[in-house]
Motif scaffolding. Sequence first.
Motif, PDB file in Angstrom:
ATOM      1  N   VAL A  64      -2.713   3.082  11.423  1.00  0.00           N
ATOM      2  CA  VAL A  64      -2.515   2.881   9.986  1.00  0.00           C
ATOM      3  C   VAL A  64      -3.031   1.506   9.575  1.00  0.00           C
TER       4      VAL A  64
ATOM      5  N   LEU B 118       1.375   5.155   0.952  1.00  0.00           N
ATOM      6  CA  LEU B 118       0.918   6.210   1.841  1.00  0.00           C
ATOM      7  C   LEU B 118       1.664   7.489   1.529  1.00  0.00           C
TER       8      LEU B 118
ATOM      9  N   CYS C 267      -5.838   1.133   6.908  1.00  0.00           N
ATOM     10  CA  CYS C 267      -5.210   0.808   5.621  1.00  0.00           C
ATOM     11  C   CYS C 267      -4.348  -0.448   5.775  1.00  0.00           C
TER      12      CYS C 267
ATOM     13  N   TYR D 163       4.967  -0.660   4.026  1.00  0.00           N
ATOM     14  CA  TYR D 163       4.269   0.324   3.202  1.00  0.00           C
ATOM     15  C   TYR D 163       5.260   1.060   2.299  1.00  0.00           C
TER      16      TYR D 163
ATOM     17  N   LYS E 140       0.855  -1.180   0.000  1.00  0.00           N
ATOM     18  CA  LYS E 140       0.000   0.000   0.000  1.00  0.00           C
ATOM     19  C   LYS E 140       0.893   1.232   0.000  1.00  0.00           C
TER      20      LYS E 140
ATOM     21  N   THR F  43       2.939  11.015   3.220  1.00  0.00           N
ATOM     22  CA  THR F  43       3.133  11.761   4.454  1.00  0.00           C
ATOM     23  C   THR F  43       3.392  13.210   4.091  1.00  0.00           C
TER      24      THR F  43
ATOM     25  N   MET G  97      -3.561   6.077   1.369  1.00  0.00           N
ATOM     26  CA  MET G  97      -3.787   6.755   2.642  1.00  0.00           C
ATOM     27  C   MET G  97      -2.938   8.004   2.678  1.00  0.00           C
TER      28      MET G  97
ATOM     29  N   VAL H 202      -2.469   7.367  -3.954  1.00  0.00           N
ATOM     30  CA  VAL H 202      -2.091   6.760  -2.683  1.00  0.00           C
ATOM     31  C   VAL H 202      -3.302   6.101  -2.035  1.00  0.00           C
TER      32      VAL H 202
END
Length: 122
Positions: free
Chosen positions: A116, A5, A120, A27, A3, A7, A49, A47
């Motif tokens: 998280v 993510l 996700c 991730y 997955k 930030t 998340m 993305v």
Amino acid sequence: MAKRLMTVDDSQTVRQALEMILTEAGYEVVEAVDGLDALGKWEECPVDMLITDLHMPNLNGIELIKKIRQKPGSKFVPIIMLTSESQPEMKEEGKKAGASGWIVKPFSPEQLLEIVKMVCPS
């Protein structure tokens, strides 16, 4: 496939810590330095998340969330605020903007990963 993510934080130290914690948990991480940077990268790189700070130059976390939620296909993407702000009024404003959750800094890696993985799963 891992997955992905994103930030978003204007602190390089926080971005590095998040990247280390999240990549070790399996991730893939895309970093953005503020809300404007995140919006540009959002278009280039879908993305699963988003984890964003609140107080940033150029575009703060609340405004970023509002803009992201207006984009097609973003309605159900989990968005977590990761900020030193803990006022109930700010949390409510984040919720109204479309934040899925709120983590107050300082945070522990375990606390971050628990949330998280809940929203996700890898």
